[in-house]
Design an enzyme around this catalytic site. Sequence first.
Site, PDB file in Angstrom:
ATOM      1  N   GLY A   1       5.807  -4.880  -5.605  1.00 53.41           N
ATOM      2  CA  GLY A   1       7.378  -4.771  -5.164  1.00 53.41           C
ATOM      3  C   GLY A   1       7.943  -5.628  -4.636  1.00 53.41           C
ATOM      4  O   GLY A   1       7.198  -7.173  -4.124  1.00 53.41           O
TER       5      GLY A   1
ATOM      6  N   ARG B   1       3.561  -5.884 -12.155  1.00 58.58           N
ATOM      7  CA  ARG B   1       2.021  -5.077 -11.937  1.00 58.58           C
ATOM      8  C   ARG B   1       1.868  -5.119 -12.854  1.00 58.58           C
ATOM      9  O   ARG B   1       1.963  -4.366 -13.470  1.00 58.58           O
ATOM     10  CB  ARG B   1       2.528  -4.066 -10.980  1.00 58.58           C
TER      11      ARG B   1
ATOM     12  N   ASP C   1      -0.560  -7.460  -0.350  1.00 55.11           N
ATOM     13  CA  ASP C   1      -2.274  -7.168  -0.953  1.00 55.11           C
ATOM     14  C   ASP C   1      -2.913  -7.313  -2.628  1.00 55.11           C
ATOM     15  O   ASP C   1      -3.563  -8.447  -2.891  1.00 55.11           O
ATOM     16  CB  ASP C   1      -2.438  -6.345   0.404  1.00 55.11           C
TER      17      ASP C   1
ATOM     18  N   THR D   1       6.546  -8.610   1.051  1.00 57.08           N
ATOM     19  CA  THR D   1       6.711  -7.182   1.253  1.00 57.08           C
ATOM     20  C   THR D   1       7.238  -6.668   1.968  1.00 57.08           C
ATOM     21  O   THR D   1       7.007  -7.458   3.246  1.00 57.08           O
ATOM     22  CB  THR D   1       4.861  -7.369   0.951  1.00 57.08           C
TER      23      THR D   1
ATOM     24  N   ASP E   1       6.558  -4.355   3.205  1.00 50.00           N
ATOM     25  CA  ASP E   1       5.835  -2.997   4.823  1.00 50.00           C
ATOM     26  C   ASP E   1       4.892  -4.072   5.207  1.00 50.00           C
ATOM     27  O   ASP E   1       5.031  -2.934   6.510  1.00 50.00           O
ATOM     28  CB  ASP E   1       4.792  -2.882   3.515  1.00 50.00           C
TER      29      ASP E   1
ATOM     30  N   ASP F   1       2.256  -5.327   6.290  1.00 47.23           N
ATOM     31  CA  ASP F   1       0.685  -4.435   6.281  1.00 47.23           C
ATOM     32  C   ASP F   1      -0.249  -6.146   5.365  1.00 47.23           C
ATOM     33  O   ASP F   1      -1.503  -5.846   5.292  1.00 47.23           O
ATOM     34  CB  ASP F   1       0.425  -3.720   5.633  1.00 47.23           C
TER      35      ASP F   1
ATOM     36  N   ARG G   1       3.789   3.255   2.166  1.00 48.17           N
ATOM     37  CA  ARG G   1       2.356   3.929   1.239  1.00 48.17           C
ATOM     38  C   ARG G   1       1.381   3.567   2.456  1.00 48.17           C
ATOM     39  O   ARG G   1       0.854   5.172   2.571  1.00 48.17           O
ATOM     40  CB  ARG G   1       1.874   3.695   0.114  1.00 48.17           C
TER      41      ARG G   1
END
Length: 324
Positions: A11, A72, A103, A126, A128, A130, A172
């Site tokens: 992403g 992806r 990741d 990213t 996120d 994360d 997510r």
Amino acid sequence: MKKIAVFTSGGDSPGMNACIRAVVRTGIFHGLEVYGIYHGYEGMIEGDIKRMYSHSVSNIVQRGGTILKSARSAEFRTPEGRKKAYENLKALGIEGLVAIGGDGTFTGAKVFYEEYGIPTVGCPGTIDNDIYGTDYTIGFDTAVNTALEAIDKIRDTAAAHDRIFFVEVMGRDAGFIAVESGIGGGAEFVMVPETKTDLDQVVKSLKNLRKTKTSSIIVVAEGDDLGSAEEIMKMVKEKIKDPNKEFKVTTLGHIQRGGKPTARDRVLASRCGMAAVEGLIQGKTNCMAGVMKMEVVYTPFGDCIGQPKPLIPDHLKLIDILSI
Ligand code: F6P
């Protein structure tokens, strides 16, 4: 090391362009030839690789998205796909890679390094946040500010009509965007994948809050254990059973992925990009360049993808205390 290549994968996130720019210009500064691989691992397999110069990255520091495109790649998950990618890199004499992504990107980079040994350093791109091994990821700050701007606007109309709004933000598997935009936007509740959401408690608190407040904002991360914001809204509505109360849902979606990166994201992206190239020159590999406590740190890919990055406990406490 004479030739390196940079690519973005997974992403996209605001600040990826600033990172590409830093990689290209740091490489050139140190006398390297720099190549750009288009569409992430897909482009590596297809051989969609072009030489980059200082002017190739002019006027992009302020732009969202990624000039190298992103994708992806299912084929890169196969040994045959990775072999094709290696052959393309070998044919061009590429001796080092900078992988900008999250990741999934680092999982691919780790396998590829273990199979073919091309030194690779990652940059955390990213929205996120994360990724273990960096306090913040490139794009997170911009995404939070985008969500916050939307929440502020929703708050105005929620208050005007005495409504309860469920705002779904991205994430997510991680609740960082929900938590920070929730704190900044003064949310009454924040629901995240990392903690179990107690619906009865939410309903009880909402009923209590309604004695003092007529409108509420509930920020829901898309990966919450109870479901989407729409599903959660329906469950709460069902339990509150008040025909006079109006419930609304706004899903922010991909607007969080675009837009001009904030100053923080541009600086972080530039630092990580420079650190990735200088790390490669120093012989670092199979690791990510991140920034922790203001300092550049290199963390093995295995830890970046294997270690969970917990939410900051004080942030969760803040939401509880400040929403009373
Ligand atoms: O990984 C970033 C992220 O924005 C997630 O929060 C979200 O679930 C996902 O990407 C959506 O990805 P895509 O738009 O590529 O399906």
